[in-house]
Design a protein around this motif. Structure first.
Motif, PDB file in Angstrom:
ATOM      1  N   GLU A   1       0.794  -1.225   0.000  1.00  0.00           N
ATOM      2  CA  GLU A   1       0.000   0.000   0.000  1.00  0.00           C
ATOM      3  C   GLU A   1       0.828   1.278   0.000  1.00  0.00           C
ATOM      4  O   GLU A   1       0.426   2.295   0.532  1.00  0.00           O
ATOM      5  CB  GLU A   1      -0.944  -0.005   1.206  1.00  0.00           C
ATOM      6  CG  GLU A   1      -2.042  -1.056   1.102  1.00  0.00           C
ATOM      7  CD  GLU A   1      -2.973  -1.065   2.300  1.00  0.00           C
ATOM      8  OE1 GLU A   1      -2.607  -0.470   3.341  1.00  0.00           O
ATOM      9  OE2 GLU A   1      -4.055  -1.679   2.208  1.00  0.00           O
ATOM     10  N   GLY A   2       2.002   1.238  -0.579  1.00  0.00           N
ATOM     11  CA  GLY A   2       2.759   2.472  -0.742  1.00  0.00           C
ATOM     12  C   GLY A   2       3.891   2.648   0.232  1.00  0.00           C
ATOM     13  O   GLY A   2       4.344   1.715   0.890  1.00  0.00           O
ATOM     14  N   ARG A   3       4.366   3.880   0.343  1.00  0.00           N
ATOM     15  CA  ARG A   3       5.612   4.138   1.078  1.00  0.00           C
ATOM     16  C   ARG A   3       5.467   4.008   2.587  1.00  0.00           C
ATOM     17  O   ARG A   3       6.464   3.938   3.291  1.00  0.00           O
ATOM     18  CB  ARG A   3       6.133   5.532   0.728  1.00  0.00           C
ATOM     19  CG  ARG A   3       5.249   6.685   1.157  1.00  0.00           C
ATOM     20  CD  ARG A   3       5.756   7.994   0.565  1.00  0.00           C
ATOM     21  NE  ARG A   3       4.996   9.148   1.023  1.00  0.00           N
ATOM     22  CZ  ARG A   3       5.344   9.883   2.088  1.00  0.00           C
ATOM     23  NH1 ARG A   3       6.403   9.554   2.799  1.00  0.00           N
ATOM     24  NH2 ARG A   3       4.611  10.930   2.437  1.00  0.00           N
ATOM     25  N   HIS A   4       4.264   3.965   3.118  1.00  0.00           N
ATOM     26  CA  HIS A   4       4.073   3.777   4.560  1.00  0.00           C
ATOM     27  C   HIS A   4       3.772   2.327   4.914  1.00  0.00           C
ATOM     28  O   HIS A   4       3.274   2.045   6.005  1.00  0.00           O
ATOM     29  CB  HIS A   4       2.952   4.688   5.064  1.00  0.00           C
ATOM     30  CG  HIS A   4       3.266   6.152   4.930  1.00  0.00           C
ATOM     31  ND1 HIS A   4       4.349   6.736   5.555  1.00  0.00           N
ATOM     32  CD2 HIS A   4       2.650   7.138   4.225  1.00  0.00           C
ATOM     33  CE1 HIS A   4       4.385   8.028   5.246  1.00  0.00           C
ATOM     34  NE2 HIS A   4       3.356   8.296   4.434  1.00  0.00           N
ATOM     35  N   ALA A   5       4.089   1.437   3.988  1.00  0.00           N
ATOM     36  CA  ALA A   5       3.878   0.007   4.209  1.00  0.00           C
ATOM     37  C   ALA A   5       5.203  -0.732   4.035  1.00  0.00           C
ATOM     38  O   ALA A   5       6.111  -0.249   3.355  1.00  0.00           O
ATOM     39  CB  ALA A   5       2.848  -0.538   3.231  1.00  0.00           C
ATOM     40  N   PRO A   6       5.351  -1.899   4.649  1.00  0.00           N
ATOM     41  CA  PRO A   6       6.550  -2.701   4.413  1.00  0.00           C
ATOM     42  C   PRO A   6       6.621  -3.149   2.954  1.00  0.00           C
ATOM     43  O   PRO A   6       5.608  -3.140   2.243  1.00  0.00           O
ATOM     44  CB  PRO A   6       6.357  -3.916   5.340  1.00  0.00           C
ATOM     45  CG  PRO A   6       5.316  -3.488   6.327  1.00  0.00           C
ATOM     46  CD  PRO A   6       4.430  -2.527   5.597  1.00  0.00           C
ATOM     47  N   PRO A   7       7.785  -3.551   2.467  1.00  0.00           N
ATOM     48  CA  PRO A   7       7.906  -4.048   1.092  1.00  0.00           C
ATOM     49  C   PRO A   7       6.977  -5.235   0.853  1.00  0.00           C
ATOM     50  O   PRO A   7       6.628  -5.968   1.787  1.00  0.00           O
ATOM     51  CB  PRO A   7       9.375  -4.474   1.003  1.00  0.00           C
ATOM     52  CG  PRO A   7      10.076  -3.646   2.031  1.00  0.00           C
ATOM     53  CD  PRO A   7       9.094  -3.489   3.150  1.00  0.00           C
ATOM     54  N   PRO A   8       6.562  -5.450  -0.396  1.00  0.00           N
ATOM     55  CA  PRO A   8       5.640  -6.557  -0.708  1.00  0.00           C
ATOM     56  C   PRO A   8       6.215  -7.919  -0.319  1.00  0.00           C
ATOM     57  O   PRO A   8       7.436  -8.090  -0.201  1.00  0.00           O
ATOM     58  CB  PRO A   8       5.465  -6.442  -2.228  1.00  0.00           C
ATOM     59  CG  PRO A   8       5.787  -5.024  -2.546  1.00  0.00           C
ATOM     60  CD  PRO A   8       6.849  -4.609  -1.577  1.00  0.00           C
ATOM     61  N   LEU A   9       5.330  -8.884  -0.131  1.00  0.00           N
ATOM     62  CA  LEU A   9       5.749 -10.241   0.201  1.00  0.00           C
ATOM     63  C   LEU A   9       6.484 -10.873  -0.974  1.00  0.00           C
ATOM     64  O   LEU A   9       6.144 -10.650  -2.134  1.00  0.00           O
ATOM     65  CB  LEU A   9       4.529 -11.109   0.531  1.00  0.00           C
ATOM     66  CG  LEU A   9       3.613 -10.692   1.681  1.00  0.00           C
ATOM     67  CD1 LEU A   9       2.575 -11.789   1.934  1.00  0.00           C
ATOM     68  CD2 LEU A   9       4.388 -10.406   2.931  1.00  0.00           C
ATOM     69  N   ASP A  10       7.495 -11.692  -0.657  1.00  0.00           N
ATOM     70  CA  ASP A  10       8.127 -12.482  -1.706  1.00  0.00           C
ATOM     71  C   ASP A  10       7.521 -13.885  -1.705  1.00  0.00           C
ATOM     72  O   ASP A  10       6.694 -14.232  -0.860  1.00  0.00           O
ATOM     73  CB  ASP A  10       9.652 -12.516  -1.540  1.00  0.00           C
ATOM     74  CG  ASP A  10      10.111 -13.128  -0.220  1.00  0.00           C
ATOM     75  OD1 ASP A  10       9.410 -14.020   0.310  1.00  0.00           O
ATOM     76  OD2 ASP A  10      11.184 -12.721   0.278  1.00  0.00           O
ATOM     77  N   ASP A  11       7.953 -14.688  -2.668  1.00  0.00           N
ATOM     78  CA  ASP A  11       7.353 -16.022  -2.823  1.00  0.00           C
ATOM     79  C   ASP A  11       7.594 -16.904  -1.600  1.00  0.00           C
ATOM     80  O   ASP A  11       6.710 -17.675  -1.191  1.00  0.00           O
ATOM     81  CB  ASP A  11       7.911 -16.695  -4.075  1.00  0.00           C
ATOM     82  CG  ASP A  11       7.429 -16.030  -5.359  1.00  0.00           C
ATOM     83  OD1 ASP A  11       6.428 -15.296  -5.292  1.00  0.00           O
ATOM     84  OD2 ASP A  11       8.060 -16.257  -6.406  1.00  0.00           O
TER      85      ASP A  11
END
Length: 430
Positions: free
Chosen positions: A94-104
């Protein structure tokens, strides 16, 4: 702040904990001071997420295949709070105030991570070096007992019978939806919110006027088993801030004399105001004064001496989950020495026919049964009261089912009794 921002903040605070090895409460306080934009509700949600991760640190790390702060927060969301991988993935994008996306790998761990093949200390979420100690107490049940200690603790209140009864407290706190505690006849349990927070009960009129005090049901039971009676001479030797002192005072109904002492003057500091609010009028606070023996005049005179001994606090891990990961073997050894000294000090104050009640908020045999056995070997003029007899003497015969395996004390735990962990031994002087 969004839930994703709460997760990002929680990861930051856990990273700081890893780097500097300090109490979670201190790290949270410093984070809040440095991030003034976060409101009280945001800070509470961040703290709740961190504590959920710390409660189940070992089992989360096993299932996630990693013990990084990010993995622990992901595991707390997925395994502790039951959030689906899709919901977590969306929040983490959800953008810059969220952690990086999940990886596989993270997605796979959330979906299929299990505790199959995990050793007891992982399934029980306690330090591996304590496995042998907990096996002495619980045997093959130790993983289940540890897991119960990794759940959130309830919010319990003790009704001050100097101010009213439980029915009165139920009426005054009706808006909080309290229920009577299952074991303590003077306790109330207040529901928590979904994120583990309780209402601000200390701001309630019932608390401000002294009708109720925050006190875990296990702590209430320990004080009730001590069975202070009106007219007795009672000493609370390790009184701390006075939670059990006030419970003893209520049992005494203003008659007799109650003495509160602690080796640390700072711990005693809140007791004066608390006693005033609770309408306790038969209390003397014996504060330490250098090397002076401030209890010398009570030697051999006390009908009851309560020793709420300093301990490792294993039984309170639900409330202090970071403490179990900071605990070290030398701390256990130090506490054992302090417990022996407290028992010996209490023995000199206990009159013939009087009771010495030894209490810890620990579940370790080294701090409990071993200390009692060593004390009785030193002091053959004392004898352990059978748990059933102690329970009947306190007017709570149903508590006899919580006798320890040795049959010489009562042992409460989240799994056994739904309370914090407490050990209670009643020793009578011949």
């Amino acid at each position: 702040m969004t839930p994703a921002a709460h997760a990002l903040a929680a990861i930051e605070v856990l990273s700081e904990l890893e780097a500097r090895r300090r109490p979670a409460s201190q790290a949270l306080k410093e984070w809040g001071a440095a991030n003034r934009f976060a409101g009280s509700g945001d800070r509470a949600r961040i703290a709740s997420l961190i504590y959920d991760a710390l409660r189940a640190r070992s089992s989360i790390a096993w299932r996630m295949g990693s013990d990084t702060p990010r993995a622990l927060i992901l595991g707390a969301l997925a395994f502790g709070r039951g959030q689906a991988v899709g919901a977590i993935a969306q929040a983490f994008s959800e953008g810059r105030h969220a952690p990086p996306p999940l990886d596989d790998a993270e997605r796979a761990a959330i979906v299929s991570g299990s505790l199959d093949g995990a050793p007891d200390h992982v399934r029980g979420d306690y330090p591996e070096w304590l496995d042998a100690s907990l096996a002495r107490t619980f045997g093959e049940d130790r993983a289940g007992e540890g897991a119960a200690l990794a759940h959130r603790a309830p919010l319990d209140l003790r009704v001050n019978t100097l101010k009213g009864d439980r029915d009165k407290a139920l009426r005054e706190l009706d808006h909080l939806r309290p229920e009577p505690t299952p074991l303590s006849p003077i306790g109330l349990r207040v529901p928590l919110t979904d994120d583990g927070r309780g209402p601000p009960v200390q701001a309630e009129p019932a608390h401000l006027k002294g009708l109720v005090e925050v006190q875990d049901e296990g702590s209430q039971l320990a004080a009730l088993i001590a069975a202070a009676a009106p007219g007795e001479q009672v000493v609370d030797l390790c009184a701390g801030a006075g939670g059990k002192t006030l419970a003893l005072a209520a049992q005494m109904a203003g008659r007799g004399q109650l003495y509160a002492h602690d080796s640390d003057l700072r711990r005693l500091a809140p007791l004066t105001d608390r006693a005033t609010r609770a309408d306790v009028r038969n209390l003397q606070i014996r504060s330490p004064r250098g090397g002076a023996d401030v209890l010398a005049d009570l030697e051999g005179k006390a009908d009851l001496v309560l020793v709420d001994a300093p301990c490792t606090g294993v039984g309170t891990w639900r409330r202090n989950p970071d403490a179990k990961w900071r605990m070290r073997p030398n701390a256990l050894q130090m506490r054992m020495g302090e417990q022996d000294a407290a028992l010996d000090d209490a023995a000199r104050l206990t009159r013939s026919g009087g009771r010495l009640v030894y209490v810890t908020c620990s579940l370790l045999t080294e701090e409990n049964e071993d200390r009692v056995a060593d004390f009785l070997a030193r002091r053959p003029d004392f004898a352990a009261t059978p748990p059933a007899e102690a329970a009947v003497g306190a007017g709570l015969p149903a508590l006899a089912r919580f006798a320890n395996s040795a049959g010489d004390a009562l042992l409460f735990s989240p799994r056994r009794s739904g309370t914090d962990g407490f050990f209670v031994a009643v020793l009578t002087r011949g």
